[in-house]
Motif scaffolding. Structure first.
Motif, mmCIF file in Angstrom:
data_model
loop_
_atom_site.group_PDB
_atom_site.id
_atom_site.type_symbol
_atom_site.label_atom_id
_atom_site.label_comp_id
_atom_site.label_asym_id
_atom_site.label_seq_id
_atom_site.Cartn_x
_atom_site.Cartn_y
_atom_site.Cartn_z
ATOM 1 N N LYS A 31 38.157 50.649 30.492
ATOM 2 C CA LYS A 31 38.229 49.356 31.141
ATOM 3 C C LYS A 31 36.853 48.943 31.639
ATOM 4 C CE LYS A 31 38.536 49.521 35.571
ATOM 5 N NZ LYS A 31 38.885 49.665 36.964
ATOM 6 N N HIS A 36 43.676 55.194 33.111
ATOM 7 C CA HIS A 36 43.784 56.618 33.455
ATOM 8 C C HIS A 36 44.995 56.916 34.335
ATOM 9 C CE1 HIS A 36 41.774 55.484 37.198
ATOM 10 N NE2 HIS A 36 42.059 56.677 37.683
ATOM 11 N N TYR A 37 45.583 55.876 34.959
ATOM 12 C CA TYR A 37 46.804 56.124 35.737
ATOM 13 C C TYR A 37 47.938 56.621 34.841
ATOM 14 C CZ TYR A 37 45.506 54.935 40.450
ATOM 15 O OH TYR A 37 44.948 54.990 41.702
ATOM 16 N N LYS A 76 48.321 60.336 34.652
ATOM 17 C CA LYS A 76 48.677 61.123 35.843
ATOM 18 C C LYS A 76 50.098 61.670 35.714
ATOM 19 C CE LYS A 76 45.666 58.376 38.884
ATOM 20 N NZ LYS A 76 44.638 59.213 39.494
ATOM 21 N N GLU A 114 43.145 53.337 48.792
ATOM 22 C CA GLU A 114 41.979 54.217 48.716
ATOM 23 C C GLU A 114 41.291 54.265 50.067
ATOM 24 O OE1 GLU A 114 39.695 54.232 44.892
ATOM 25 O OE2 GLU A 114 40.369 52.161 44.928
ATOM 26 N N ARG A 143 29.042 51.550 43.388
ATOM 27 C CA ARG A 143 29.492 50.656 42.315
ATOM 28 C C ARG A 143 29.513 49.193 42.719
ATOM 29 N NH1 ARG A 143 34.789 51.828 41.444
ATOM 30 N NH2 ARG A 143 34.931 51.244 39.269
ATOM 31 N N TYR A 176 29.037 46.409 39.936
ATOM 32 C CA TYR A 176 30.226 46.133 39.122
ATOM 33 C C TYR A 176 31.319 45.499 39.983
ATOM 34 C CZ TYR A 176 35.035 47.323 37.889
ATOM 35 O OH TYR A 176 36.385 47.270 37.712
ATOM 36 N N ASP A 197 40.335 44.926 39.355
ATOM 37 C CA ASP A 197 40.000 46.349 39.296
ATOM 38 C C ASP A 197 41.252 47.238 39.368
ATOM 39 O OD1 ASP A 197 37.901 48.418 39.323
ATOM 40 O OD2 ASP A 197 38.587 48.838 41.357
ATOM 41 N N MET A 198 42.254 46.812 40.099
ATOM 42 C CA MET A 198 43.410 47.687 40.348
ATOM 43 C C MET A 198 44.770 47.065 40.024
ATOM 44 S SD MET A 198 42.198 50.631 41.485
ATOM 45 C CE MET A 198 43.457 51.536 42.385
ATOM 46 N N HIS A 215 46.247 49.128 36.538
ATOM 47 C CA HIS A 215 47.049 50.240 37.048
ATOM 48 C C HIS A 215 48.364 49.782 37.697
ATOM 49 C CE1 HIS A 215 43.294 52.154 36.287
ATOM 50 N NE2 HIS A 215 42.715 51.856 37.435
ATOM 51 N N LYS A 259 40.500 49.014 49.238
ATOM 52 C CA LYS A 259 39.508 50.048 49.522
ATOM 53 C C LYS A 259 39.308 50.166 51.020
ATOM 54 C CE LYS A 259 37.071 50.143 45.181
ATOM 55 N NZ LYS A 259 37.602 51.383 44.627
ATOM 56 N N LYS A 281 43.816 57.820 51.415
ATOM 57 C CA LYS A 281 44.047 57.727 49.978
ATOM 58 C C LYS A 281 45.517 58.025 49.705
ATOM 59 C CE LYS A 281 43.172 58.247 45.440
ATOM 60 N NZ LYS A 281 42.603 57.187 44.594
ATOM 61 N N GLN A 337 49.880 60.505 44.249
ATOM 62 C CA GLN A 337 48.695 61.267 44.633
ATOM 63 C C GLN A 337 48.290 60.912 46.048
ATOM 64 O OE1 GLN A 337 45.604 59.977 41.903
ATOM 65 N NE2 GLN A 337 45.475 57.985 42.844
HETATM 66 C C1 BG6 Z 1 39.436 52.772 38.844
HETATM 67 C C2 BG6 Z 1 38.798 51.694 39.670
HETATM 68 O O1 BG6 Z 1 40.050 52.204 37.721
HETATM 69 O O2 BG6 Z 1 40.390 53.473 39.606
HETATM 70 C C3 BG6 Z 1 38.181 52.283 40.927
HETATM 71 O O3 BG6 Z 1 37.787 51.039 38.922
HETATM 72 C C4 BG6 Z 1 39.193 53.116 41.665
HETATM 73 O O4 BG6 Z 1 37.674 51.245 41.769
HETATM 74 C C5 BG6 Z 1 39.863 54.121 40.744
HETATM 75 O O5 BG6 Z 1 38.520 53.790 42.710
HETATM 76 C C6 BG6 Z 1 40.987 54.862 41.446
HETATM 77 O O6 BG6 Z 1 41.424 55.898 40.636
HETATM 78 P P1 BG6 Z 1 42.085 57.220 41.242
HETATM 79 O O7 BG6 Z 1 42.437 58.059 40.064
HETATM 80 O O8 BG6 Z 1 41.048 57.834 42.127
HETATM 81 O O9 BG6 Z 1 43.266 56.759 42.032
#
Ligand code: BG6
Length: 495
Positions: free
Chosen positions: A148, A178-179, A182, A216, A223, A226, A235-236, A240, A340, A345, A384
């Protein structure tokens, strides 16, 4: 045997993602025997590096593993470096030469995985050259993994997709979210479709509302450059969060295979209401963090972060209410939030069930309408950092009288299980090696997610904000709480 055979070419091989995620993931696959002798990795980027230097970098990325110098060396010996300027056609010839040589040396059957782990502006150019310079092979498999962001809105995503599709077919393209790698995200389907007592209640008759939180504790760190152009919505939420929503909302697939799952996820996303500007204002709120204190640490304003515009209107927090207009979900709000520098988290899903139709435990002088509802049953899925799920049920409080008391049935994976469970990237790379794209996002999903998000962005772009509007270390602006209170609910998770 489990052995997978392929040549990886990683664009952005000197980058942060490669070092933090890709090399460690490849190493895990190597230790588990999924990669043995028949694999090789070409790292490319503009810098001039030697193979030896590259191998040192790769080994450094593995310091957290408890492994012998010997093992590290034999793993790293599969890595080759080719300096490469993506705009120069000649450079692709060098790449091709190296790829052919490695293919022979390691007997790779012309199987190739191209991993684009870099800024997306060059994706089209790279894929075009991979095809025109015949780096994609006629006989083995050719797969493209893309990181992404996939576009910045529907139009740019469609353009990018057209470019890539000029060289790769949809079933050769693996778009990373990447979610989806998980464990507990994959577990959503197990919980739903493996448990009749849950799935039979999984609809608007029994569910009051659904809450999805991707919180988070960290800020933007390095970053800022970006992030300031992106913001939390892109972004989220676009990726995700909407993926999680589609997994929660989808119908049961006829059978749990890639094609069937995908069809159902796409149908679910297609039923998410696309808001009018007026509805956006009612149903979505944004925030930006200000200075604050978290676990004894002091935090600065988002606007004072490195590479962030001092007058930035970029949101670091989003909360919203999604409506899914289909038979199953009509009328059930899906509340989502992500931000954020929040209190802690945590990625969590709360499924809030409706109370019993009548509270029979009310006192005799109360009518059924006056009485409070019985406490709601809640199913929580912990994604998580803790992984597991819990269900609150009502029981009788011990003692005289008759008081209802919610008890929590709690299951958490043990630290041991977690230590041995594969990392998201490891799972996704293995899926790609096997040609399984279940846990990657199809273009139709990306496209629909942008359509949902674009109208929100558009409304926000027309209006100025009063940022910052939440202190670091809190769970976001007041408006995020009001959003649910207006509907008679509240955030179940409120750390
Ligand atoms: C990313 C975002 O896709 O996911 C980041 O760009 C974010 O801003 C991250 O921190 C969170 O991923 P994870 O696996 O730490 O929950």
């Amino acid at each position: 045997s489990n052995e997978q055979i392929a040549l990886f070419t990683i664009f952005g091989g000197t980058g942060d993602l490669a070092k933090r995620k890709l090399y460690p993931s490849l190493f895990r696959l190597y230790r588990k025997g999924f990669l043995k002798e028949r694999f090789a990795v070409i790292g490319t980027a503009r810098r001039e590096w030697t193979d030896d230097y590259f191998r040192e970098v790769v080994k450094e990325s593995l310091i957290d593993f408890d492994s012998s110098e010997n093992e590290l060396d034999s793993f790293a010996s599969h890595f080759y470096y080719q300096s490469h300027n993506v705009t120069e056609t000649e450079h692709y010839h060098n790449l091709k030469k190296l790829a052919t040589a490695l293919d022979e040396k390691y007997r790779l059957n012309q199987n190739r995985i191209f991993y684009l782990a870099m800024a997306p502006n060059f994706f089209g150019l790279i894929t075009e050259h991979l095809k025109s310079e015949k780096i994609v092979t006629p006989d083995g498999f050719n797969r493209l993994i893309i990181e992404k962001p996939f576009g910045t809105d529907y139009n740019s995503a469609a353009k990018l997709n057209d470019e890539i599709r000029g060289a790769f077919e949809e079933d050769q393209i693996f778009r990373i979210d990447h979610y989806l790698g998980k464990e507990m995200i994959q577990n959503i389907s197990a919980i739903r479709f493996g448990n009749n007592i849950l799935e039979s209640l999984w609809n608007n008759k029994y569910i009051d509302n659904v809450q999805v939180t991707l919180a988070e504790a960290l800020g933007v760190e390095e970053r800022g450059g970006y992030y300031d152009k992106s913001g939390a919505l892109k972004d989220m939420i676009q990726n995700h969060t909407l993926q999680v929503v589609s997994l929660l909302a989808m119908e049961a697939p006829a059978i749990f295979t890639e094609k069937n799952i995908r069809e159902e996820k796409i149908k679910a996303l297609n039923s998410v209401r696309i808001y009018s500007p007026e509805e956006v204002k009612q149903n979505f709120v944004r925030g930006q963090y200000g200075a604050g204190k978290l676990a004894g640490k002091e935090f600065i304003n988002y606007r004072d972060e490195l590479n962030v515009d001092p007058q930035s209107e970029t949101e670091t927090f989003v909360a919203g209410k999604l409506m899914i207009d289909n038979f199953r979900w009509r009328g059930v709000p899906f509340y989502v939030r992500s931000g954020k520098q929040l209190t802690e988290k945590g990625t969590r899903i709360n499924i809030v069930f409706k109370p019993t139709p009548i509270n029979v435990f009310r006192s005799e002088n109360e009518t059924a309408c006056q009485a409070q509802d019985t406490p709601r049953n809640i199913l929580t899925i912990y994604i998580q950092p803790t992984e597991g799920f819990s269900l609150t049920l009502n029981g009788k409080e011990i003692g005289d009288g008759f008081n209802i008391n919610p008890v929590k049935m709690d299951f958490r994976h043990s630290a041991d299980t977690l230590d041995n469970s594969p990392e998201a990237y490891e799972k996704l790379i293995l899926d790609c090696l096997k040609g399984d794209s279940t846990n990657f996002t199809h273009w139709d999903e990306v496209a629909q997610s942008w359509r949902i998000v674009d109208v929100i962005r558009h409304v926000w772009d027309q209006e100025t904000t009063e940022f910052p509007n939440y202190a670091s270390g809190t769970m976001g602006p007041q408006a995020a709480f009001d959003l649910l209170e207006r509907d008679g609910f509240n955030w179940i998770w409120n750390p």
